[in-house]
Design an enzyme around this catalytic site. Structure first.
Site, PDB file in Angstrom:
ATOM      1  N   LYS A   1      95.772 -11.243  14.758  1.00  0.00           N
ATOM      2  CA  LYS A   1      95.834  -9.823  14.389  1.00  0.00           C
ATOM      3  C   LYS A   1      95.368  -9.624  12.949  1.00  0.00           C
ATOM      4  O   LYS A   1      94.749  -8.601  12.623  1.00  0.00           O
ATOM      5  CB  LYS A   1      97.255  -9.297  14.599  1.00  0.00           C
TER       6      LYS A   1
ATOM      7  N   PHE B   1      96.042  -8.836  35.339  1.00  0.00           N
ATOM      8  CA  PHE B   1      97.023  -7.893  35.895  1.00  0.00           C
ATOM      9  C   PHE B   1      98.414  -8.501  35.743  1.00  0.00           C
ATOM     10  O   PHE B   1      99.173  -8.648  36.686  1.00  0.00           O
ATOM     11  CB  PHE B   1      96.698  -7.586  37.368  1.00  0.00           C
TER      12      PHE B   1
HETATM   13  N1  HSE Z   1     102.865 -11.753  22.127  1.00  0.00           N
HETATM   14  C1  HSE Z   1     102.546 -10.622  21.333  1.00  0.00           C
HETATM   15  C2  HSE Z   1     103.719 -10.309  20.415  1.00  0.00           C
HETATM   16  C3  HSE Z   1     102.223  -9.473  22.225  1.00  0.00           C
HETATM   17  O1  HSE Z   1     104.819 -10.807  20.678  1.00  0.00           O
HETATM   18  O2  HSE Z   1     103.561  -9.578  19.459  1.00  0.00           O
HETATM   19  C4  HSE Z   1     101.640  -8.288  21.507  1.00  0.00           C
HETATM   20  O3  HSE Z   1     100.424  -8.593  20.903  1.00  0.00           O
END
Ligand code: HSE
Length: 340
Positions: A226, A8
């Site tokens: 990612k 949270f």
């Molecule tokens: N820390 C990540 C960024 C958050 O700055 O892209 C989103 O995934």
């Protein structure tokens, strides 16, 4: 729809604000209504009430730093673990938003497996479980006939996964390339405007863009996670961090940035995912490159497809409401696809 929230922080509070502010509209336009019945955090404590916690009370207690300040309610249980909340059997969806761990994905990964075992749908903003154990989680979700969704893990609420997996479902995607970390893109933009590295990072943290430990952002590991998620989802690849060539922005000096500017170029942290591998690297792009004009915490991705050529998506890459909106979008999709 009864939700268990794990984590949270910025994203969880963003989701709670959205559920509070859009409740009437979501009910009226989409027949969607959600209750937060449990919240588990590492630092604020845990709260559970199967009739639904009060969002205003949750947000206020979170602001004070501890759920001790959440008001008493009949039936309220404090201190339950995620496993104990899952075992109660009242929840429909587990939403995993705890800090990302790209080395082991724990403790989130065990909780995700427990949730799927118990027949809960799973929605993730946490990149760790999706990057490190995608195929097992996917197989378990399929076996249990529940949904696993993770729109928030790549480009926040900018609908990258839905674009790739749903809108482009009939296309073969042969590569994905873009800017996948909001923190570093924000920092590079601010540093070009004259801020120091430390000032730019402090701002990205204050705005809720950076990870709990921002090392993962600035060294390229967040974008690398990612890349793995994209490679798994788009190509069915099973890449690991060891398959990627990763560096970040820590080595870029003010002199480097000035030299790039003088040459009509701009540094961008560029991520690439192909079926066989991937990379994250700071590159000097000519200003004529469309990625050079993606500024601030925005992200961009170009998907190379067989039927449409290149499809490019640009939008928010990080942030409180920006990431909360991805969770909402996944919850609406869970509702739409239920029973299919
Ligand atoms: N820390 C990540 C960024 C958050 O700055 O892209 C989103 O995934």
């Amino acid at each position: 729809m009864k939700l268990l929230l794990i984590g949270f922080g910025v994203v969880g509070q963003g989701l709670a604000e959205i559920l509070r502010d859009k409740a009437a509209r979501l009910k009226q336009e989409q027949g969607f209504s959600a209750q937060i019945i449990g919240v588990v955090t590492g630092s604020k404590g845990t709260l559970f009430l199967s009739d639904g916690l009060k969002i205003a009370g949750l947000l206020e207690a979170a602001r004070s730093g501890s759920f001790v300040d959440y008001p008493e309610q009949a039936g309220l249980r404090r201190g339950l673990s995620a496993s104990e909340m899952i075992a109660v059997g009242a929840a429909d969806v587990l939403v995993e938003m705890s800090p990302t761990n790209l080395e082991t994905a724990q403790p989130a990964l065990s909780i995700c497996h427990q949730a799927l075992d118990a027949g809960l749908h799973l929605v993730l903003a946490n990149k760790g479980p999706v990057a490190l154990d995608y195929s097992n989680l996917r197989a378990k979700a399929q076996a249990k006939r529940v949904q696993m969704r993770y729109e928030a893990t790549v480009m926040a609420g900018t609908p990258t996964m839905q674009l790739a997996e749903e809108a482009l479902a009939g296309c073969a995607i042969t590569s994905a390339r873009g800017i996948l970390n909001g923190t570093t893109n924000y920092m590079l933009t601010q540093m070009e405007g004259g801020l120091s590295y430390a000032e730019a990072l402090a701002q990205a943290q204050a705005l809720g863009y950076a990870e709990t430990d921002p090392t993962g952002d600035v060294e390229g590991w967040d974008a690398a996670g990612k890349v793995i998620i994209l490679a798994n989802a788009l190509y069915g690849a099973s890449l690991t961090m060891a398959d990627l060539d990763v560096s970040g922005i820590t080595q870029i000096s003010a002199d480097d940035m000035a030299a790039a500017k003088a040459a009509g170029e701009r540094y961008k942290l560029i991520a690439q995912a192909t079926p066989g591998g991937g990379s994250v690297k700071a590159l000097r792009l000519p200003l004529s490159d469309p990625l050079a004009s993606v500024a601030g915490a925005a992200n961009a991705i170009t998907l190379e497809t067989d039927l449409l050529g290149d499809v490019t998506l640009i939008g928010a890459g990080a942030g409180k409401l920006e990431t909360g909106s991805a969770i909402l979008s996944d919850l609406l999709a869970v509702q739409r696809n239920r029973g299919r």
